[in-house]
Design an enzyme around this catalytic site. Structure first.
Site, PDB file in Angstrom:
ATOM      1  N   TYR A 132       0.757  -1.216  -0.192  1.00 41.38           N
ATOM      2  CA  TYR A 132      -0.056  -0.076   0.012  1.00 41.38           C
ATOM      3  C   TYR A 132       1.113   1.364   0.122  1.00 41.38           C
ATOM      4  CZ  TYR A 132      -3.868   3.082   0.740  1.00 41.38           C
ATOM      5  OH  TYR A 132      -4.983   4.039   0.613  1.00 41.38           O
ATOM      6  N   GLN A 193     -11.035   0.104   0.251  1.00 44.64           N
ATOM      7  CA  GLN A 193     -11.369  -0.712  -0.768  1.00 44.64           C
ATOM      8  C   GLN A 193     -10.155  -1.578  -1.632  1.00 44.64           C
ATOM      9  OE1 GLN A 193     -12.023   2.412  -0.451  1.00 44.64           O
ATOM     10  NE2 GLN A 193     -11.333   3.633  -2.218  1.00 44.64           N
ATOM     11  N   ASN A 216      -3.481   5.845   5.914  1.00 42.92           N
ATOM     12  CA  ASN A 216      -4.481   6.855   6.900  1.00 42.92           C
ATOM     13  C   ASN A 216      -5.189   5.883   7.747  1.00 42.92           C
ATOM     14  OD1 ASN A 216      -6.673   5.798   5.288  1.00 42.92           O
ATOM     15  ND2 ASN A 216      -6.873   7.768   4.327  1.00 42.92           N
ATOM     16  N   SER A 239       5.734   9.080  14.265  1.00 41.50           N
ATOM     17  CA  SER A 239       7.056   8.854  14.176  1.00 41.50           C
ATOM     18  C   SER A 239       7.805   9.444  15.280  1.00 41.50           C
ATOM     19  CB  SER A 239       7.806   9.517  13.046  1.00 41.50           C
ATOM     20  OG  SER A 239       8.804   8.958  12.420  1.00 41.50           O
ATOM     21  N   HIS A 264       7.172  15.633  10.361  1.00 45.18           N
ATOM     22  CA  HIS A 264       6.521  14.647  10.001  1.00 45.18           C
ATOM     23  C   HIS A 264       4.772  14.837  10.296  1.00 45.18           C
ATOM     24  CE1 HIS A 264       8.676  11.619   7.801  1.00 45.18           C
ATOM     25  NE2 HIS A 264       9.464  11.561   8.612  1.00 45.18           N
ATOM     26  N   HIS A 330      13.800   5.790  16.157  1.00 48.12           N
ATOM     27  CA  HIS A 330      14.772   5.950  15.840  1.00 48.12           C
ATOM     28  C   HIS A 330      15.695   6.714  17.175  1.00 48.12           C
ATOM     29  CE1 HIS A 330      12.173   7.276  12.408  1.00 48.12           C
ATOM     30  NE2 HIS A 330      13.210   6.574  11.626  1.00 48.12           N
ATOM     31  N   ASP A 363      16.754   7.250   6.534  1.00 47.52           N
ATOM     32  CA  ASP A 363      15.233   7.215   5.937  1.00 47.52           C
ATOM     33  C   ASP A 363      15.354   7.146   4.489  1.00 47.52           C
ATOM     34  OD1 ASP A 363      13.870   7.891   8.205  1.00 47.52           O
ATOM     35  OD2 ASP A 363      13.501   9.782   7.888  1.00 47.52           O
ATOM     36  N   GLU A 417      -2.447 -36.127  28.722  1.00 48.64           N
ATOM     37  CA  GLU A 417      -3.228 -35.127  28.016  1.00 48.64           C
ATOM     38  C   GLU A 417      -4.805 -35.731  27.563  1.00 48.64           C
ATOM     39  OE1 GLU A 417      -1.315 -32.916  25.140  1.00 48.64           O
ATOM     40  OE2 GLU A 417       0.075 -32.087  26.744  1.00 48.64           O
ATOM     41  N   HIS A 422      -3.892 -39.489  19.729  1.00 48.62           N
ATOM     42  CA  HIS A 422      -2.655 -38.930  19.428  1.00 48.62           C
ATOM     43  C   HIS A 422      -1.560 -40.365  19.895  1.00 48.62           C
ATOM     44  CE1 HIS A 422      -4.004 -34.916  19.199  1.00 48.62           C
ATOM     45  NE2 HIS A 422      -2.781 -34.573  18.856  1.00 48.62           N
TER      46      HIS A 422
END
Lengths: 432, 432
Positions: A132, A193, A216, A239, A264, A330, A363, A417, A422
């Site tokens: 994205y 979407q 966003n 950030s 930022h 950072h 960066d 168990e 098993h």
């Protein structure tokens, strides 16, 4: 611009620091509901729903989903249109990022035991990944490189990028970066979407296995929702930078490093830890002098005022302890001998060592990834990397003798168990 | 017990297979809301809230949180009470699991470039981890080993286990496993309240960095909710096995292997892929003959009827293609030459190679982890491992010369993204 100044000896320092770090990532129920509806609709109606939402939200007029697809030819054309200097910078950055990430490739291994039993781990790349990329103003070609290159290095079969183009406006820098990074196909759609189309697949878009990349609130909510159907990377918070300085770096450099994070976002966080009150005063002066010249001074000022701090510490030892508590995205170690302090630092997304290592170099082009854990998640999370695009399958080949030895142990524990099938399954191989 | 039989040549096979695999992990809004309330309450009231919910939900009478704590001495006492054979089996399993996981430890690395710039990755263990262990009937000591041992091998500083003890009843097997695995402290609490106490911390419980381990719907909802505050492992779906058989394994073995997955749960999934219709008939007969003798026959029968399938395939090549589409948690390759088919298998949590490698051996003691990706998430996820308890910090030490070379690139790209402070921060180091 008044900036919070703290001293680690202040009574109540611990709770002041805790308040400074507190950040509530409240999820908006209205956004969640709208995103749920969009995701369901795309899962059901596929291409048609993707086209409808894209036309509506991005002011597009696509008659069919085909009009939303760009291929490698379109990306190459965008690259050709770039200014040669910028193209060169992108290619240099991509080459450095690729070289660093090649060190992260994990390989399969196995070992055999004396009785012929083989154990191991098969490492394979993901088949198909979606990336994205936000559109509009906050178009970051560097993010394209940082998401697509590790996937390509991992050996992912197909990389599909989604990027909204509001009003049909395409960003050549972003498309050129996609070309350089080796993206196979671009879909000019965004929002929940686009995330849903990648996660569930449509008639003309194959389902991906993982979706990475920033977005966003709608994109973040959609990623949370489809998590489990596909893998996702982290949902990133604001950030952050934390600078540890011994007081011998140019205070203008430190001020600008704080700015570079603060610009930022108004909720980004920039913190300085320093044992010298005098130097902290110098940095304050640099901030006051340099801020008015910055194009994004309003954002920087708000960020520093809201969430920034200059903290006087007893010594660099204490600075490291506080840094571990902050677990910043950072961390700049702007000191004479950064190697000496490195072993004391346990939690940080990326550690920038020495006065010349500004966070901005990381960066863009130093090589390591700039997608890093935020909001104290560096306590348990890592930078985005090749390992995020590989996965492991355990390998177990038990020999006839091994089945005898292991079968007895498994049978005892399975009965303990209450899992009789098993136990029987192991015992059948014992009797052979 | 009628079990679904399919043939890959059937018209509509693809959609039948898709329907078989479909599994909706719907989240119950009522549970979500209740869990949200509990989490908030524990975050605010700490120990007192934990004690209140534990007394209420687990029919306990703790006057204070101290009564919920067990230390290493309590765990050692539980171990001493065990039957020696069971203790031996647990210790053998633990040693094998430890030995396998030691191969997964990741180490730090770095390299230097010609101009003195250093790049690398520092690997550190998480400081503190919480392990959730279900109480009551489904008490699985093997899960304690599988969660705690990788954390210990990774070098985690402190391992805290939470396990509910409804009515005050403690499970010695579980506590003994915790002792062997190196758990530091046990809190006899469970549910969303235990998850919240670990995630947020209380007056007497330190916040952890990650929570792993299985649990019911309330625990799963709580883990989803606190994700981001702490790390979590996957939220597991129903257990699955897919067996690929060439038709030359004892059909009783195959039937029992399918049972061993089906006995977990009525929505567990067991699928056989085989090119021989005759052998599939043999397995059907084995199922019919063996099922009545199984203590959990009702669960096994329901699981096989609901979600099981015997599928006739054209050949083993096609079986591998279908297996990749299923991306099963457990994959048994019950064939003559499993190594030959391994390269064709891309997506599976664990691959059991050869006729003697029953899945139950892997569940308990082969060595690899039994916490595996379910519900097709093996397309992008891995078994629980040491790597889940380690994290990475990027290391960047740019030399003076490096800052000149990289600064020009960063400056160009930062200006391209409209981030002037980023550009200036790099440029200041250029001018030096």
């Amino acid at each position: 611009m008044p900036m919070l100044c703290l001293d680690s000896r202040d009574p109540g320092f611990d709770s002041r620091l805790a308040a400074l770090l507190a950040f509530e990532t409240a999820q908006d129920p209205a956004v969640d509901q709208a995103v749920a509806d969009i995701c369901r609709d795309v899962a059901e109606r596929g291409d048609a729903a993707l086209v409808d939402y894209t036309n509506r939200f991005d002011r597009m007029n696509a008659a069919s989903v085909d009009e939303l697809f760009l291929d490698r030819g379109d990306l190459a054309a965008a690259l050709d249109r770039l200014d040669p200097a910028v193209r060169g910078a992108l290619e240099t950055a991509a080459a450095r990022v690729r070289r660093y990430h090649e060190r992260q490739v994990q390989t399969s291994w196995h070992y055999e035991e004396e009785d012929g039993t083989l154990l191991g781990q098969q490492v394979t790349a993901l088949d198909r990944v979606g990336i994205y990329v936000p559109g509009g103003k906050a178009a970051y070609p560097s993010s394209v490189l940082m998401n697509a290159i590790p996937a390509r290095v991992a050996g992912v079969g197909e990389i599909v990028m989604v990027v909204p183009t509001p009003g049909g406006e395409r960003n050549d820098l972003v498309l050129a970066a996609a070309c350089i990074a080796g993206v196979d196909r671009v879909i000019t759609a965004g929002g929940a979407q686009a995330v849903a189309a990648l996660a569930y697949g449509t008639e003309s878009i194959a389902q991906v296995d993982k979706i990475t990349g920033p977005g966003n609130a709608w994109v973040a909510a959609a990623k949370r929702r489809v998590f489990g159907v596909v893998g996702i990377d982290m949902v990133a918070g604001p950030s952050e930078i934390l600078v540890i300085c011994d007081g011998d770096t140019d205070p203008d450099w430190i001020a600008m490093d704080l700015f570079s994070q603060a610009e930022h976002d108004e909720i980004a966080q920039a913190i300085l830890l320093c044992p010298s009150a005098e130097f902290i005063g110098e940095v304050e002066k640099s901030i006051a002098r340099l801020l008015p010249g910055m194009p994004r001074k309003a954002i920087i000022g708000a960020s520093l005022a809201n969430r920034g701090a200059l903290i006087k510490v007893a010594d660099l030892d204490e600075a490291c302890r506080i840094a571990n508590r902050v677990a910043p995205e950072h961390l700049e170690l702007s000191v004479a001998d950064p190697e000496a302090w490195l072993p004391k630092l346990r939690h940080a997304g990326a550690i920038f060592m020495g006065r010349f290592s500004s966070e901005s170099l990381g960066d863009y082009c130093a090589g390591p990834n700039h997608v890093l854990p935020t909001s104290r998640t560096a306590r348990f999370a890592s930078p985005l990397g090749v390992y995020d695009f590989q996965k492991r399958s355990s390998l177990i080949r038990v020999s006839r003798d091994g089945a005898r030895a292991l079968g007895r142990v498994a049978s005892l524990l399975a009965h303990g168990e209450g899992l009789t099938a098993h136990a029987r399954s192991a015992e059948l191989r014992l009797e052979e």
